[in-house]
Design a protein around this motif. Structure first.
Motif, PDB file in Angstrom:
ATOM      1  N   ASP A  33      55.789  37.942  53.406  1.00 31.32           N
ATOM      2  CA  ASP A  33      56.373  39.273  53.588  1.00 31.32           C
ATOM      3  C   ASP A  33      57.857  39.222  53.946  1.00 31.32           C
ATOM      4  OD1 ASP A  33      55.980  42.173  53.755  1.00 31.32           O
ATOM      5  OD2 ASP A  33      56.350  41.908  55.899  1.00 31.32           O
ATOM      6  N   ALA A  34      58.326  38.086  54.442  1.00 32.09           N
ATOM      7  CA  ALA A  34      59.725  37.965  54.873  1.00 32.09           C
ATOM      8  C   ALA A  34      60.627  37.724  53.668  1.00 32.09           C
ATOM      9  CB  ALA A  34      59.870  36.824  55.877  1.00 32.09           C
ATOM     10  N   ARG A  35      61.632  38.577  53.497  1.00 35.22           N
ATOM     11  CA  ARG A  35      62.550  38.422  52.371  1.00 35.22           C
ATOM     12  C   ARG A  35      63.465  37.217  52.553  1.00 35.22           C
ATOM     13  NH1 ARG A  35      65.083  44.312  52.292  1.00 35.22           N
ATOM     14  NH2 ARG A  35      65.016  43.833  54.532  1.00 35.22           N
ATOM     15  N   ALA A  36      63.652  36.787  53.776  1.00 40.51           N
ATOM     16  CA  ALA A  36      64.439  35.589  54.093  1.00 40.51           C
ATOM     17  C   ALA A  36      63.796  34.918  55.294  1.00 40.51           C
ATOM     18  CB  ALA A  36      65.893  35.958  54.392  1.00 40.51           C
ATOM     19  N   ALA A  37      64.027  33.622  55.453  1.00 43.74           N
ATOM     20  CA  ALA A  37      63.391  32.885  56.546  1.00 43.74           C
ATOM     21  C   ALA A  37      63.711  33.497  57.898  1.00 43.74           C
ATOM     22  CB  ALA A  37      63.839  31.423  56.506  1.00 43.74           C
ATOM     23  N   LYS A  38      64.933  33.972  58.085  1.00 44.89           N
ATOM     24  CA  LYS A  38      65.329  34.526  59.375  1.00 44.89           C
ATOM     25  C   LYS A  38      64.630  35.845  59.694  1.00 44.89           C
ATOM     26  CE  LYS A  38      69.425  36.799  57.400  1.00 44.89           C
ATOM     27  NZ  LYS A  38      70.906  36.851  57.421  1.00 44.89           N
ATOM     28  N   GLU A  39      64.015  36.478  58.679  1.00 45.30           N
ATOM     29  CA  GLU A  39      63.312  37.737  58.901  1.00 45.30           C
ATOM     30  C   GLU A  39      61.822  37.533  59.192  1.00 45.30           C
ATOM     31  OE1 GLU A  39      63.989  40.486  55.725  1.00 45.30           O
ATOM     32  OE2 GLU A  39      66.142  40.060  55.637  1.00 45.30           O
ATOM     33  N   THR A  40      61.380  36.291  59.281  1.00 44.42           N
ATOM     34  CA  THR A  40      59.966  36.000  59.534  1.00 44.42           C
ATOM     35  C   THR A  40      59.543  36.544  60.895  1.00 44.42           C
ATOM     36  OG1 THR A  40      60.169  33.966  58.239  1.00 44.42           O
ATOM     37  CG2 THR A  40      58.234  34.162  59.667  1.00 44.42           C
ATOM     38  N   ASP A  41      58.398  37.202  60.918  1.00 46.13           N
ATOM     39  CA  ASP A  41      57.879  37.776  62.167  1.00 46.13           C
ATOM     40  C   ASP A  41      57.107  36.692  62.920  1.00 46.13           C
ATOM     41  OD1 ASP A  41      56.699  39.211  64.197  1.00 46.13           O
ATOM     42  OD2 ASP A  41      56.173  40.929  62.957  1.00 46.13           O
ATOM     43  N   TRP A  42      57.857  35.853  63.641  1.00 48.39           N
ATOM     44  CA  TRP A  42      57.231  34.720  64.323  1.00 48.39           C
ATOM     45  C   TRP A  42      56.325  35.158  65.477  1.00 48.39           C
ATOM     46  CZ3 TRP A  42      56.838  30.264  62.122  1.00 48.39           C
ATOM     47  CH2 TRP A  42      57.799  29.869  61.177  1.00 48.39           C
ATOM     48  N   ARG A  54      50.855  26.080  65.988  1.00 49.21           N
ATOM     49  CA  ARG A  54      51.199  27.162  66.908  1.00 49.21           C
ATOM     50  C   ARG A  54      52.414  26.773  67.750  1.00 49.21           C
ATOM     51  NH1 ARG A  54      50.875  28.270  72.123  1.00 49.21           N
ATOM     52  NH2 ARG A  54      50.612  30.459  72.799  1.00 49.21           N
ATOM     53  N   ALA A  55      52.492  25.504  68.149  1.00 45.94           N
ATOM     54  CA  ALA A  55      53.635  25.055  68.958  1.00 45.94           C
ATOM     55  C   ALA A  55      54.939  25.219  68.181  1.00 45.94           C
ATOM     56  CB  ALA A  55      53.438  23.598  69.375  1.00 45.94           C
ATOM     57  N   VAL A  56      54.915  24.897  66.886  1.00 48.59           N
ATOM     58  CA  VAL A  56      56.114  25.056  66.062  1.00 48.59           C
ATOM     59  C   VAL A  56      56.470  26.535  65.941  1.00 48.59           C
ATOM     60  CG1 VAL A  56      57.107  24.713  63.776  1.00 48.59           C
ATOM     61  CG2 VAL A  56      55.666  22.933  64.791  1.00 48.59           C
ATOM     62  N   ALA A  57      55.454  27.370  65.719  1.00 50.75           N
ATOM     63  CA  ALA A  57      55.701  28.810  65.615  1.00 50.75           C
ATOM     64  C   ALA A  57      56.228  29.369  66.928  1.00 50.75           C
ATOM     65  CB  ALA A  57      54.411  29.531  65.205  1.00 50.75           C
ATOM     66  N   LEU A  58      55.690  28.882  68.041  1.00 47.51           N
ATOM     67  CA  LEU A  58      56.163  29.324  69.349  1.00 47.51           C
ATOM     68  C   LEU A  58      57.619  28.925  69.554  1.00 47.51           C
ATOM     69  CD1 LEU A  58      55.177  30.710  71.970  1.00 47.51           C
ATOM     70  CD2 LEU A  58      54.689  28.419  72.872  1.00 47.51           C
ATOM     71  N   GLY A  59      57.986  27.757  69.029  1.00 50.72           N
ATOM     72  CA  GLY A  59      59.369  27.320  69.114  1.00 50.72           C
ATOM     73  C   GLY A  59      60.307  28.231  68.350  1.00 50.72           C
ATOM     74  N   GLU A  60      59.808  28.858  67.283  1.00 50.42           N
ATOM     75  CA  GLU A  60      60.612  29.822  66.534  1.00 50.42           C
ATOM     76  C   GLU A  60      60.663  31.167  67.253  1.00 50.42           C
ATOM     77  OE1 GLU A  60      62.365  29.079  64.073  1.00 50.42           O
ATOM     78  OE2 GLU A  60      61.481  27.349  63.055  1.00 50.42           O
ATOM     79  N   ALA A  61      59.557  31.553  67.849  1.00 56.46           N
ATOM     80  CA  ALA A  61      59.483  32.873  68.489  1.00 56.46           C
ATOM     81  C   ALA A  61      60.180  32.900  69.844  1.00 56.46           C
ATOM     82  CB  ALA A  61      58.020  33.290  68.646  1.00 56.46           C
ATOM     83  N   ASP A  62      59.961  31.861  70.668  1.00 54.93           N
ATOM     84  CA  ASP A  62      60.456  31.876  72.054  1.00 54.93           C
ATOM     85  C   ASP A  62      61.488  30.795  72.347  1.00 54.93           C
ATOM     86  OD1 ASP A  62      58.703  33.933  72.414  1.00 54.93           O
ATOM     87  OD2 ASP A  62      57.215  32.769  73.530  1.00 54.93           O
ATOM     88  N   ARG A 118      62.402  24.985  73.352  1.00 55.65           N
ATOM     89  CA  ARG A 118      61.825  24.367  74.557  1.00 55.65           C
ATOM     90  C   ARG A 118      60.408  24.878  74.829  1.00 55.65           C
ATOM     91  NH1 ARG A 118      66.876  23.284  78.772  1.00 55.65           N
ATOM     92  NH2 ARG A 118      68.121  22.168  77.202  1.00 55.65           N
ATOM     93  N   ALA A 119      60.161  26.139  74.465  1.00 55.18           N
ATOM     94  CA  ALA A 119      58.790  26.658  74.586  1.00 55.18           C
ATOM     95  C   ALA A 119      57.875  25.918  73.619  1.00 55.18           C
ATOM     96  CB  ALA A 119      58.768  28.158  74.298  1.00 55.18           C
ATOM     97  N   GLY A 120      58.370  25.643  72.428  1.00 55.11           N
ATOM     98  CA  GLY A 120      57.578  24.891  71.463  1.00 55.11           C
ATOM     99  C   GLY A 120      57.320  23.470  71.921  1.00 55.11           C
ATOM    100  N   LEU A 121      58.351  22.820  72.475  1.00 54.09           N
ATOM    101  CA  LEU A 121      58.176  21.447  72.956  1.00 54.09           C
ATOM    102  C   LEU A 121      57.197  21.388  74.127  1.00 54.09           C
ATOM    103  CD1 LEU A 121      61.881  20.246  72.729  1.00 54.09           C
ATOM    104  CD2 LEU A 121      59.927  19.291  71.466  1.00 54.09           C
ATOM    105  N   TYR A 159      61.635  18.282  64.583  1.00 56.12           N
ATOM    106  CA  TYR A 159      62.212  19.588  64.223  1.00 56.12           C
ATOM    107  C   TYR A 159      62.611  20.363  65.484  1.00 56.12           C
ATOM    108  CZ  TYR A 159      62.466  24.389  62.554  1.00 56.12           C
ATOM    109  OH  TYR A 159      62.883  25.677  62.288  1.00 56.12           O
ATOM    110  N   LEU A 160      61.714  20.395  66.456  1.00 54.34           N
ATOM    111  CA  LEU A 160      61.997  21.160  67.679  1.00 54.34           C
ATOM    112  C   LEU A 160      63.131  20.529  68.488  1.00 54.34           C
ATOM    113  CD1 LEU A 160      58.312  22.017  68.669  1.00 54.34           C
ATOM    114  CD2 LEU A 160      60.065  23.631  67.877  1.00 54.34           C
ATOM    115  N   HIS A 161      63.188  19.202  68.544  1.00 49.87           N
ATOM    116  CA  HIS A 161      64.277  18.539  69.263  1.00 49.87           C
ATOM    117  C   HIS A 161      65.620  18.793  68.573  1.00 49.87           C
ATOM    118  CE1 HIS A 161      62.623  16.379  72.669  1.00 49.87           C
ATOM    119  NE2 HIS A 161      61.582  16.005  71.941  1.00 49.87           N
TER     120      HIS A 161
END
Length: 381
Positions: free
Chosen positions: A272-281, A304-312, A315-318, A337-339
């Motif tokens: 649904d996201a037209r661009a990566a930055k518009e993803t509803d993490w 989920r940890a990777v997605a959490l790193g995008e949303a919050d 460091r939340a993902g790590l 990726y997260l580091h």
């Protein structure tokens, strides 16, 4: 000669013979013999009822083989004059064949091969090429699977979850050889969906369609793997995405959530996201919460940890990743990726290199190696 028709009829005819009393191996052999005869006869004398013709010829070939084996002679007299089953019966038999091919006595690899052969109608050579193994190796695998089913009752209760797992394995095998296994898995899942009213079948079909829609953008012109965030979304198949979303929404309205529906919902949010930055993490994390609740899967927790790193934030993902076993597949890649996102390129480069060494396929290994090289080059400046 309509090869698609033959492939569609193959599981139905095998199922009819098994229901009449043939064991699976004998039924499959008889149907293959009937298909060979059809290839020679039909072009010059096409039958008015292809299904009935195949059933009659395959049953005759089974009886001929049974007569040659005195230990099976009792099968000759079993309902030889049994009337042809109607369309409804054939549909039920074909559905049961899915369950038989995904029997728990088989290994996952054998179940996949047997499903492709019996339900998908593929030849042993085609399956072998798709798996990049010698034809003789695949023939042995299929023969062992058929022998394992020789004493299994055809009315054994089927397990939809096992069938779906087998189809998911077929889909994940990718696109090697002269048979597109991803497309074949979609075809088989559509077929199963037409024969059973099950929300998770629809969920798996939606998941496959949404993932398959991104296929044209997954690799660059040089064959290199392109990560989701870097893909050209203009190459995504919008028709498949629309169909996948429609199938998913219909499944979700039934309020019988399962893991494949949850995975499809995540894939739909990416689509649904037209661009990566518009993803509803944020929503994606919520769906991963549902997936973890349903499966308690370590892989789901890692994603989920990777997605959490995008949303919050990374460091939340790590922090979420630190709760998991580092031996998990792709753990090092996720940590790298997260580091990197957290501004630690030295650690990220080391972890990318570590992930490359344990990658399960060459494109992934090449991608991770390039990521490590990119960061190391930056650190040397």
């Amino acid at each position: 000669m309509d090869e698609d028709l033959l492939r569609t009829l193959t599981p139905t005819v095998i199922a009819v013979l098994v229901r009449r009393g043939a064991d699976f191996a004998a039924a499959e052999d008889a149907v293959q013999d009937a298909l060979v005869e059809a290839v020679h006869v039909w072009p010059g004398d096409p039958p008015r009822d292809p299904k009935g013709w195949l059933v009659a010829v395959a049953w005759r070939k089974f009886l001929d083989a049974a007569r040659a084996d005195t230990s099976r002679r009792h099968r000759e007299v079993r309902v030889e004059s049994e009337p042809m089953p109607g369309p409804g019966e054939m549909a039920d038999d074909t559905l049961q064949l899915y369950f038989l091919c995904a029997h728990p006595s088989l290994t996952p690899a054998s179940a996949v091969a047997l499903t492709l052969r019996a339900v998908g109608g593929l030849t042993t050579r085609q399956i072998a090429r798709a798996y990049l193994v010698p034809e003789a190796t695949m023939a042995q695998r299929i023969s062992r699977a058929k022998r394992s089913l020789s004493s299994v009752r055809f009315d054994h209760p089927g397990d939809v979850a096992t069938v779906l797992r087998v189809l998911y394995l077929v889909f994940n095998e990718g696109y090697s050889g002269d048979v597109d296994l991803a497309a074949e898995a979609i075809r088989l899942t559509r077929q199963l969906g037409a024969r059973t009213n099950h929300a998770e079948v629809a969920g798996l079909l939606a998941l496959m369609l949404l993932h398959h829609a991104r296929r044209p953008a997954r690799t660059g012109p040089d064959g290199r793997l392109v990560p989701l965030a870097e893909q050209d979304r203009g190459l995504w198949d919008t028709r498949l995405i629309a169909e996948g979303v429609d199938v998913l929404q219909a499944a979700l309205t039934r309020d019988r959530l399962g893991e494949f529906q949850a995975q499809a919902a995540i894939a739909a949010l990416h689509a649904d996201a037209r661009a990566a930055k518009e993803t509803d993490w944020v929503q994606i994390v919520e769906w991963y919460d549902e997936l973890v609740r349903l499966t308690n899967s370590p892989v789901a927790r890692l994603n989920r940890a990777v997605a959490l790193g995008e949303a919050d934030g990374p460091r939340a993902g790590l922090a979420a990743l630190a709760e998991l076993d580092p031996a998990l597949p792709r753990y090092s890649a996720a940590a790298a990726y997260l580091h990197e996102r957290d501004g630690n390129p030295a650690t990220a480069a080391r972890l990318y290199a570590e992930a490359a060494r344990s990658a399960s396929n060459l494109p992934e290994r090449d991608h991770l190696t390039r990521q490590a090289a990119r960061l190391n080059a930056r650190l040397r400046r």
